[in-house]
Design a protein around this motif. Structure first.
Motif, PDB file in Angstrom:
ATOM      1  N   ASN A 100      -4.707   2.138   9.391  1.00  0.00           N
ATOM      2  CA  ASN A 100      -3.683   2.656   8.500  1.00  0.00           C
ATOM      3  C   ASN A 100      -2.947   1.481   7.867  1.00  0.00           C
ATOM      4  O   ASN A 100      -2.280   0.711   8.559  1.00  0.00           O
ATOM      5  CB  ASN A 100      -2.718   3.532   9.307  1.00  0.00           C
ATOM      6  CG  ASN A 100      -1.665   4.188   8.443  1.00  0.00           C
ATOM      7  OD1 ASN A 100      -1.481   3.819   7.279  1.00  0.00           O
ATOM      8  ND2 ASN A 100      -0.963   5.165   8.998  1.00  0.00           N
ATOM      9  N   TYR A 101      -3.067   1.350   6.568  1.00  0.00           N
ATOM     10  CA  TYR A 101      -2.476   0.207   5.878  1.00  0.00           C
ATOM     11  C   TYR A 101      -1.241   0.587   5.064  1.00  0.00           C
ATOM     12  O   TYR A 101      -0.726  -0.235   4.314  1.00  0.00           O
ATOM     13  CB  TYR A 101      -3.516  -0.461   4.977  1.00  0.00           C
ATOM     14  CG  TYR A 101      -4.594  -1.152   5.760  1.00  0.00           C
ATOM     15  CD1 TYR A 101      -4.435  -2.449   6.222  1.00  0.00           C
ATOM     16  CD2 TYR A 101      -5.779  -0.479   6.065  1.00  0.00           C
ATOM     17  CE1 TYR A 101      -5.423  -3.084   6.956  1.00  0.00           C
ATOM     18  CE2 TYR A 101      -6.777  -1.113   6.799  1.00  0.00           C
ATOM     19  CZ  TYR A 101      -6.589  -2.402   7.246  1.00  0.00           C
ATOM     20  OH  TYR A 101      -7.570  -3.025   7.975  1.00  0.00           O
ATOM     21  N   TYR A 102      -0.755   1.812   5.216  1.00  0.00           N
ATOM     22  CA  TYR A 102       0.406   2.235   4.453  1.00  0.00           C
ATOM     23  C   TYR A 102       1.592   1.299   4.717  1.00  0.00           C
ATOM     24  O   TYR A 102       1.944   1.011   5.864  1.00  0.00           O
ATOM     25  CB  TYR A 102       0.805   3.668   4.797  1.00  0.00           C
ATOM     26  CG  TYR A 102      -0.194   4.696   4.324  1.00  0.00           C
ATOM     27  CD1 TYR A 102      -0.601   4.732   2.991  1.00  0.00           C
ATOM     28  CD2 TYR A 102      -0.730   5.640   5.192  1.00  0.00           C
ATOM     29  CE1 TYR A 102      -1.520   5.672   2.553  1.00  0.00           C
ATOM     30  CE2 TYR A 102      -1.652   6.584   4.764  1.00  0.00           C
ATOM     31  CZ  TYR A 102      -2.040   6.586   3.443  1.00  0.00           C
ATOM     32  OH  TYR A 102      -2.946   7.516   3.003  1.00  0.00           O
ATOM     33  N   GLU A 116      -7.201   0.745  -6.550  1.00  0.00           N
ATOM     34  CA  GLU A 116      -7.603   1.333  -5.274  1.00  0.00           C
ATOM     35  C   GLU A 116      -8.600   0.390  -4.616  1.00  0.00           C
ATOM     36  O   GLU A 116      -9.579  -0.007  -5.253  1.00  0.00           O
ATOM     37  CB  GLU A 116      -8.249   2.699  -5.487  1.00  0.00           C
ATOM     38  CG  GLU A 116      -7.361   3.701  -6.217  1.00  0.00           C
ATOM     39  CD  GLU A 116      -8.132   4.951  -6.594  1.00  0.00           C
ATOM     40  OE1 GLU A 116      -8.020   5.959  -5.869  1.00  0.00           O
ATOM     41  OE2 GLU A 116      -8.849   4.911  -7.613  1.00  0.00           O
ATOM     42  N   VAL A 150       0.847  -1.193   0.000  1.00  0.00           N
ATOM     43  CA  VAL A 150       0.000   0.000   0.000  1.00  0.00           C
ATOM     44  C   VAL A 150       0.881   1.242   0.000  1.00  0.00           C
ATOM     45  O   VAL A 150       1.801   1.375   0.818  1.00  0.00           O
ATOM     46  CB  VAL A 150      -0.934   0.009   1.218  1.00  0.00           C
ATOM     47  CG1 VAL A 150      -1.782   1.286   1.240  1.00  0.00           C
ATOM     48  CG2 VAL A 150      -1.838  -1.217   1.201  1.00  0.00           C
ATOM     49  N   ARG A 156       0.952   5.744  -0.613  1.00  0.00           N
ATOM     50  CA  ARG A 156       0.116   6.939  -0.432  1.00  0.00           C
ATOM     51  C   ARG A 156      -0.437   7.405  -1.776  1.00  0.00           C
ATOM     52  O   ARG A 156       0.272   7.419  -2.779  1.00  0.00           O
ATOM     53  CB  ARG A 156       0.917   8.062   0.221  1.00  0.00           C
ATOM     54  CG  ARG A 156       1.286   7.741   1.664  1.00  0.00           C
ATOM     55  CD  ARG A 156       1.841   8.944   2.392  1.00  0.00           C
ATOM     56  NE  ARG A 156       2.145   8.590   3.768  1.00  0.00           N
ATOM     57  CZ  ARG A 156       1.268   8.605   4.773  1.00  0.00           C
ATOM     58  NH1 ARG A 156       0.012   8.982   4.529  1.00  0.00           N
ATOM     59  NH2 ARG A 156       1.618   8.259   5.983  1.00  0.00           N
ATOM     60  N   ARG A 181       1.690  -1.807   4.174  1.00  0.00           N
ATOM     61  CA  ARG A 181       1.274  -3.194   4.392  1.00  0.00           C
ATOM     62  C   ARG A 181       1.182  -3.934   3.061  1.00  0.00           C
ATOM     63  O   ARG A 181       0.973  -3.344   2.001  1.00  0.00           O
ATOM     64  CB  ARG A 181      -0.104  -3.253   5.085  1.00  0.00           C
ATOM     65  CG  ARG A 181      -0.143  -2.713   6.508  1.00  0.00           C
ATOM     66  CD  ARG A 181       0.534  -3.627   7.495  1.00  0.00           C
ATOM     67  NE  ARG A 181      -0.090  -4.933   7.570  1.00  0.00           N
ATOM     68  CZ  ARG A 181      -1.158  -5.219   8.339  1.00  0.00           C
ATOM     69  NH1 ARG A 181      -1.733  -4.278   9.070  1.00  0.00           N
ATOM     70  NH2 ARG A 181      -1.647  -6.452   8.374  1.00  0.00           N
ATOM     71  N   THR A 201      -9.462   4.449   0.591  1.00  0.00           N
ATOM     72  CA  THR A 201      -8.942   3.341  -0.203  1.00  0.00           C
ATOM     73  C   THR A 201      -7.458   3.120   0.080  1.00  0.00           C
ATOM     74  O   THR A 201      -6.730   4.045   0.439  1.00  0.00           O
ATOM     75  CB  THR A 201      -9.119   3.587  -1.712  1.00  0.00           C
ATOM     76  OG1 THR A 201      -8.432   4.791  -2.077  1.00  0.00           O
ATOM     77  CG2 THR A 201     -10.582   3.689  -2.075  1.00  0.00           C
ATOM     78  N   ALA A 202      -7.059   1.875  -0.107  1.00  0.00           N
ATOM     79  CA  ALA A 202      -5.644   1.523  -0.078  1.00  0.00           C
ATOM     80  C   ALA A 202      -5.169   1.482  -1.522  1.00  0.00           C
ATOM     81  O   ALA A 202      -5.677   0.688  -2.319  1.00  0.00           O
ATOM     82  CB  ALA A 202      -5.449   0.167   0.603  1.00  0.00           C
ATOM     83  N   ASN A 203      -4.222   2.326  -1.865  1.00  0.00           N
ATOM     84  CA  ASN A 203      -3.672   2.353  -3.215  1.00  0.00           C
ATOM     85  C   ASN A 203      -2.525   1.358  -3.298  1.00  0.00           C
ATOM     86  O   ASN A 203      -1.574   1.442  -2.524  1.00  0.00           O
ATOM     87  CB  ASN A 203      -3.167   3.754  -3.578  1.00  0.00           C
ATOM     88  CG  ASN A 203      -4.294   4.768  -3.658  1.00  0.00           C
ATOM     89  OD1 ASN A 203      -5.464   4.396  -3.684  1.00  0.00           O
ATOM     90  ND2 ASN A 203      -3.946   6.029  -3.693  1.00  0.00           N
TER      91      ASN A 203
END
Length: 309
Positions: free
Chosen positions: A267-269, A258, A194, A196, A271, A208-210
């Motif tokens: 927060n999945y950044y 997305e 993931v 930003r 991951r 959304t998780a990009n």
């Protein structure tokens, strides 16, 4: 499972080494047949089962403009192999020097750097060496000089045709994910980290998780009901593949994935997510207003919930 890039790792190995050799893009049913037989032979010998594959498609070096988009990134391939009972993966750098080796030199290299190499398993269509001069028959003859046994595994057929990475890529690109899954032996998925984004989903109330992808072939643009593996947890979701045409600058944006995860926050950044595409809900389209887009997303979420029950 160990992951290495240097053949010299094996110089001090004393146990019999059994190798499955190939590019193995997608780890489809035919590839799994080769690897399963490799594992079985290693167990029979009391040895270790390794997969020898390459860090990039040979066409990336030989004819870059003709190189295909892939079904699995290196990371995804390794994650799939971790569930196949192999001891390790040799992710060999594919270079011009390696591409220029004659078949005889390649087999000699394996023999010299893997002293306890006992057996090699390959698919029947595998080719190797300079200008792909080597085939399975040549491999058998060359390996015999070094007392290495070669087993050529017959291809897997589906509907009377050979299961191949090329056929699966075509099915994915055309949106026939059911047929792709049948040949893969698992639902089609994409794995990535993931990153930003522009935070547009959050602004709309649907964060959304990009996903960062790695040259994989993607299904057609649109909105999909998906299941997402996060760690060991499977979460339902809705994914958009496209460029967000409702917002300015769409023509300059590259296609991205997305994913909106249903009923979870966090927060999945950074991951790692594996997205399994269940069914397409609709095509991507440009809406007249942000309000109209938000209303459509609400409908997409309701439809996905019903579909994924």
């Amino acid at each position: 499972m160990k992951v290495i890039k240097d053949l010299k790792f094996f110089l001090k190995e004393r146990r019999p080494v059994v190798l499955a050799v190939g590019f193995f893009d997608g780890l489809h049913r035919g590839h799994r047949k080769v690897i399963n037989k490799t594992v079985a032979e290693a167990k029979r010998l009391g040895g270790i089962a390794w997969v020898l594959t390459f860090d990039q498609h040979p066409m990336k070096i030989l004819r870059p403009v003709s190189a295909p988009l892939l079904l699995t990134s290196n990371l995804h391939k390794v994650r799939l192999l971790e569930n196949m009972d192999v001891d390790g993966c040799l992710l060999m750098p594919f270079t011009r020097q390696l591409a220029g080796l004659e078949p005889e030199a390649f087999v000699k290299l394996l023999s010299a750097t893997i002293p306890t190499l006992s057996s090699i398993f390959v698919g029947e269509n595998w080719r190797f060496g300079r200008r792909e001069r080597g085939d399975s028959g040549m491999l058998i003859r060359l390996a015999r000089r070094f007392y290495i046994k070669v087993t050529v595994v017959k291809s897997v057929l589906k509907a009377g045709r050979i299961v191949s990475s090329t056929r699966i890529r075509e099915k994915v690109a055309s949106g026939n994910l059911s047929k792709a899954g049948q040949m893969l032996g698992r639902p089609f998925s994409i794995l990535g980290n993931v990153i930003r984004g522009r935070a547009v989903g959050r602004m709309l109330g649907f964060p959304t998780a990009n996903m960062e992808t790695y040259n994989e072939v993607l299904p057609p643009t649109g909105v999909y009901a998906v299941r997402v593996l996060v760690g060991r947890e499977m979460i339902n979701g809705v994914a958009n593949i496209g460029v967000s045409p409702t917002f300015p600058g769409a023509k300059k944006r590259k296609t991205i994935i997305e994913v909106h995860l249903l009923d979870v926050k966090g927060n999945y950044y950074g991951r790692e997510l594996e997205v399994f595409f269940v069914r397409k809900l609709r095509d991507e389209k440009r809406f007249k207003s942000v309000k109209a887009l938000k209303e459509q997303i609400e409908k997409d979420v309701r439809k996905a919930r019903a579909m994924l029950r």
